[in-house]
Design an enzyme around this catalytic site. Structure first.
Site, PDB file in Angstrom:
ATOM      1  CB  SER A   1      -0.915  -0.003   1.229  1.00 44.08           C
ATOM      2  OG  SER A   1      -1.687   1.154   1.273  1.00 44.08           O
ATOM      3  N   GLY A   2       0.614   2.143  -0.938  1.00 41.47           N
ATOM      4  CA  GLY A   2       1.413   3.357  -1.052  1.00 41.47           C
ATOM      5  C   GLY A   2       2.571   3.235  -2.008  1.00 41.47           C
TER       6      GLY A   2
ATOM      7  CB  THR B   1      -4.083   3.843  -7.390  1.00 41.17           C
ATOM      8  OG1 THR B   1      -4.552   2.855  -6.464  1.00 41.17           O
ATOM      9  CG2 THR B   1      -5.261   4.598  -7.969  1.00 41.17           C
TER      10      THR B   1
ATOM     11  CG  ASN C   1      -1.624   5.442  -0.681  1.00 41.18           C
ATOM     12  OD1 ASN C   1      -1.513   6.614  -1.037  1.00 41.18           O
ATOM     13  ND2 ASN C   1      -1.886   4.466  -1.523  1.00 41.18           N
TER      14      ASN C   1
ATOM     15  CB  SER D   1      -4.940   3.604   0.734  1.00 34.76           C
ATOM     16  OG  SER D   1      -4.919   2.196   0.791  1.00 34.76           O
ATOM     17  CB  SER D   2      -7.101   0.944  -3.901  1.00 33.97           C
ATOM     18  OG  SER D   2      -6.726   1.792  -4.943  1.00 33.97           O
TER      19      SER D   2
ATOM     20  N   GLY E   1      -2.453  -3.556  -1.842  1.00 33.73           N
ATOM     21  CA  GLY E   1      -1.143  -4.120  -1.539  1.00 33.73           C
ATOM     22  C   GLY E   1      -1.117  -4.780  -0.164  1.00 33.73           C
TER      23      GLY E   1
ATOM     24  CD  GLU F   1      -4.101  -2.498   3.669  1.00 34.40           C
ATOM     25  OE1 GLU F   1      -4.451  -1.618   2.861  1.00 34.40           O
ATOM     26  OE2 GLU F   1      -4.844  -2.911   4.592  1.00 34.40           O
TER      27      GLU F   1
END
Length: 991
Positions: free
Chosen positions: A107-108, A112, A157, A160-161, A389, A391
């Protein structure tokens, strides 16, 4: 592939060669660090692209950069995301095989953003479809909408998605995007009601409050301050410096229009978003029996209107639970804790189902409108996978468990498609190979998903079993079932040292990316995802069009228990894996350089951890020892057979023998390739580039020959067709011309005969023999008359008519004159009309009676001969309000001695006034004016005869005017004495 390496740029291949020479992890990370400091964020490991998030805009995604990478071989230019995009696109077009770009990372790490840049590249560089660029615009604009409803700020992030996304883009045979489809996975709906410290809810809530118009917020019952809403304050992070919610709202609002949202649908959608905020502000209080009661009536009213449900029904559903026992329905009151749970469950259900509806709505907008056309069968699909991603938070719950399980499955797929499958392929093809050791995470995937013994199966069993099942009983059963598994630890199973870092309600999984400790609190509730029956019934009765689609009444009659969240997610992941396996994969491995999201900072420990769990070193070793290109003999021979005279245009023997002949002709060295059982393997990219260069040159030669042969054949056939057509047209045209000429001659002869016969009988009464001639004569006269009509009323010319039209001619002449007079009269101005009236009176009085009248005819009468400034103010004062209609200088002659004296003659509406300088000498009222005398000679003298009542009054006045005709005409008109002007022949008596 296009032409191979040129002199302009060979950096890409150098990077490839250098990178594959790294055998140690330290050297690999040092190379990443060096390139990161030089703002070179992309690196290749064979066809795999490694991307390091720079946390700033490097200005490397412009149209100029797109053109640089468009149509260029993969290693011909420096590593870039656009190189992967172009390579995938060209493979999709040339090989007609579905492709997929799998973007993975923490994540981050920039997944995306990479997805958005890929879509931007295809939107800008692909040819436009025949029906315009609507599909491209919708593909691009679907991103901000899904990000607004599915992304949020987390600790790692700012965008973040919080859901997984797989997008298929469909291309027609021309390479133009014609449609698309999106699959979403496991929206983190618990974020709707709870956020960790430093995190936010989904972006759409803040965008609506910050950017929505005042009138809209008033309708929705909202205020701009996010602190007013319970669901937005738990993370204590409503404002983020890197996020501009107001601008993002404008982007989302525009995007909704592009993807075919009507104004009514937007209003309904935002009503649901607002209703979630109002739900969070619903508060309860306990009555005497400890049952929950709603205390916030205002919020309930807003919910009733926004969701389109009955207020009493909603109130009852929030404070009671409907239970069906033995066919009977019972209402059980809820306590405060249960009511809060029901409220939060409703908020999560409303938002998550709305998100699912939103994805389906976007899919309808992206669906190709030509699915029934024949060309639809030739479409190919390019998939883009942007999924959450790996986590690891301080507190990890059910959502992190599902997300990390997803990453395990994708890592397993990556291993299978790159490391494992490649090595197995070498062994199957009989290629000498030294195996590369790598960690196969299948053991972890089995621990999670295995039937009966996997964590998901144990969780489902605990959710479904009768009795009091809790999160802790699930943990106990997990310990009993998989207690000897090397990748699972709990407080009970751990040694004394490890127990200090594990709580009694936690378990630890040793993922491929590292250890993650999960708290089982909420696992059963989140997996069950229960929504009380009466809440479902209330929402099924909603008049909001979107809600009525999200909550189907068939749910109420379906007795089958729905699958748990974990099972649904597992099945969707298995389906996703099958989709990805059916496509040719390309990989983008995203790396996060630091946890602080700071540009230029390179955290080596964090980088090493990601390099390890992404399996980049193993992938590097496999690529270094392996082959850059491999193809089946049939495919390779079909593509390159034109390069060898022995294999062109066709090869009659075995494909393997044909490839052997072909590579000998091309001069391949033994170390550059290997011949397998069914495939040829080429080790170096430069060998392939050289082959592609030769193919490109050969294609040009073949194309020239084919074009020459085709053009010759085409133009010969066209000449023959044109010649035959010309002969047919000429034959038909000659016949047509002949027939037309004969018909014209026949008509001319008949006309001449009729004309001569009519001329001979022109004086006879009308009969069939002379009718044509008489009609011709009449027509000729009328046409001639139209050309020679009089131009004005003074023009008396008129063509001479034939005897038969004399009476008609006179009538036409009279009508013509009347028409010209009418037009003339309509065209004159009021001033000119008055002029003509005065001239007409003058003519009536003086024409033929006074000798100097003819000289006055061409001279216009003037309204006055003296200006106001020429008349003494005292005279004007003496006249008072009487206006002066006419003024003229005159000479007065005394009655005795006829001495001349200069005077001014003024005409008013009531009298003739004779003025000497500033004094009124004589006023003659029109009533006392008995007549006017003038001689017939050319003199300008006239006498005004005045009636006297006694000798004291002045008598007749003898005057002389240079404008005698004008003066007498105006006096006669003003005094109404037109018939009292006496014109004496010769001299008039003046005694």
């Amino acid at each position: 592939m296009e032409s191979a390496l040129t002199a302009r740029d060979r950096v890409g291949v150098q990077d490839f060669v250098l990178l594959e020479n790294f055998t140690s992890e330290a050297a690999f990370i040092e190379n990443l660090r060096r390139r990161f400091r030089e703002n070179l964020i992309y690196t290749y490991i064979g066809p795999v692209l490694v991307s390091v998030n720079p946390y700033r805009d490097l200005q490397i995604y412009s149209r100029q950069h797109m053109e640089r990478y468009r149509g260029v071989s993969f290693y011909e230019v420096p590593p870039h995301l656009f190189a992967v995009a172009d390579t995938v696109y060209r493979a999709l077009r040339t090989e007609r095989r579905d492709q997929a770009v799998m973007i993975s990372g923490e994540s981050g790490a920039g997944k995306t953003e990479a997805t958005k840049r890929l879509l931007q590249f295809y939107a800008e560089t692909c040819p436009a479809p025949e029906r315009g660029g609507a599909v491209r615009d919708r593909l691009l604009q679907s991103n901000p909408v899904l990000e607004a409803f599915g992304n949020a700020k987390t600790l790692r992030n700012d965008n973040s998605s919080r859901f997984g996304k797989y997008m298929d883009v469909q291309f027609d045979f021309k390479g133009a995007p014609v449609g698309g489809h999106i699959l979403s996975y496991l929206l983190e709906k618990s974020r709707v009601v709870h956020q960790n410290h430093g995190e936010r809810n989904f972006h759409i809530f803040y965008q609506l409050l910050e950017g929505g118009e005042e009138e809209m917020l008033r309708r929705l019952g909202l205020e701009r301050n996010p602190q007013s809403y319970l669901y937005l304050v738990k993370g204590q992070c409503a404002k983020v410096s890197s996020i501009n919610d107001k601008n993002d709202w404008k982007v989302v609002r525009k995007a909704l229009t592009v993807i075919d949202f009507t104004e009514d649908e937007v209003e309904d959608l935002l009503s649901i978003v607002a209703s979630v905020l109002h739900l969070g502000n619903i508060h309860f209080a306990a009555d005497e029996e400890s049952n929950a009661q709603v205390t916030t009536e205002n919020q309930l009213k807003y919910l009733t209107r926004l969701l389109g449900v009955e207020g009493s029904t909603l109130r009852e559903a929030l404070t009671h639970r409907k239970i069906i026992a033995k066919g009977e329905e019972l209402l059980s009151p809820l306590n405060l804790e249960q009511a809060a749970y029901a409220r939060d469950a409703l908020a999560k259900a409303v938002y998550s189902r709305t998100f699912t509806w939103l994805v389906e709505k976007i899919n309808r907008s992206l669906a190709s409108k030509d699915a029934d056309s024949p060309s639809w069968r030739s479409t190919t699909v390019l998939g883009l996978l942007d999924i959450y991603g790996f986590e690891v938070f301080q507190h990890n719950s059910f959502e992190q468990f599902c997300i990390n399980y997803c990453n395990e499955k994708l890592q397993q797929l990556f291993i299978e498609l790159t490391l494992k499958s490649e090595q197995e392929e070498y062994e199957a093809e009989g290629i000498a190979w030294e195996p590369v050791q790598y960690f196969n995470n299948k053991i972890i995937c089995d621990l999670v998903e295995e039937k009966f013994k996997g964590i998901i199966s144990i969780l489902d069993e605990e959710c479904l079993r009768p009795g009091e099942a809790t999160d802790l009983t699930f943990l106990e059963k997990l310990e009993d079932t998989v207690k000897h598994h090397p990748h699972l630890l709990t407080h009970k199973l751990a040694d004394q040292r490890t127990r200090k870092s594990l709580g009694r309600g936690e378990f630890r999984l040793l993922h491929y990316a590292g250890e993650v400790t999960y708290s089982v609190t909420g696992f059963l509730d989140k997996n069950n995802d229960l929504l009380f029956r009466n809440l479902k019934e209330t929402m099924c009765s909603s008049e909001n069009p979107i809600m009525s689609q999200c909550f189907d009444r068939s749910e109420l009659s379906d007795k089958k228990r729905p699958e748990t969240v974990a099972t649904q997610f597992k099945m969707s992941l298995l389906q996703l894996v099958e989709i990805l396996k059916s496509k040719e994969p390309a990989y983008v491995r995203c790396i996060k350089p630091n946890d602080a999201k700071q540009p230029g900072r390179f955290d080596e420990v964090l980088i090493r951890h990601q390099v390890k769990y992404l399996g980049l070193m193993e992938n590097l070793r496999v690529r270094r020892a392996g082959f850059a290109y491999r193809r089946k003999y049939e495919v390779f021979l079909q593509r390159y057979k034109s390069l060898c005279p022995e294999t062109w245009p066709s090869w009659a023997g075995r494909p393997q023998d044909g490839v052997a002949v072909l590579v000998r002709h091309l001069g391949y060295k033994p170390e550059e390739y290997k011949m397998g059982r069914t495939k040829i393997f080429i080790r170096f990219p430069k060998t392939l580039f050289a082959t592609e260069d030769a193919l490109e040159v050969r294609r040009q030669s073949l194309a020239t020959k084919i074009q020459a042969a085709w053009r010759g054949y085409h133009w010969r056939q066209k000449f023959l067709r044109v010649k035959q057509s010309a002969i047919c047209i000429q034959s038909w045209w000659r016949g047509t011309l002949g027939r037309r000429k004969a018909a014209k001659r026949k008509w001319a002869a008949q006309t001449i005969r009729r004309f001569i016969r009519g001329f001979i009988l022109r004086h006879a009464p009308r009969c069939p023999e002379n009718a044509f001639f008489l009609d011709h004569v009449r027509t000729s006269f009328l046409l001639n008359l139209r050309r020679q009509l009089p131009r004005n009323v003074l023009d008396t010319s008129w063509p001479t008519p034939p005897p038969a039209l004399r009476e008609a001619s006179e009538l036409l002449r009279e009508l013509c004159m009347k028409n010209m007079v009418w037009k003339y009269c309509r065209g004159i101005s009021p001033e000119w009309k008055q002029q003509l009236q005065q001239k007409a009176v003058a003519s009536e009085i003086f024409k033929g009676k006074k000798d100097n009248y003819p000289q006055s005819v061409p001279r216009l009468f003037i309204s006055t001969r003296l200006g106001t400034d020429e008349i003494s103010p005292k005279v004007l004062q003496a006249l008072g309000s009487e206006p002066i209609q006419y003024a003229v200088p005159v000479v007065k002659y005394d009655r005795k001695g006829y001495k001349p004296r200069s005077r001014q003659l003024l005409l008013t509406p009531n009298a003739v006034v004779i003025v000497e300088d500033a004094k009124v000498k004589q006023r003659i009222d029109y009533a006392n004016l008995t007549g006017i005398s003038v001689s017939s000679l050319s003199d300008s003298l006239f006498v005004l005869h005045v009636q006297r009542e006694d000798n004291k009054q002045k008598g007749d006045v003898v005057l002389q005017s240079d404008h005698v005709i004008e003066t007498l005409t105006k006096v006669a008109l003003s005094a109404d004495r037109v018939n009292n002007i006496n014109i004496n022949q010769g001299r008039w008596p003046h005694g």
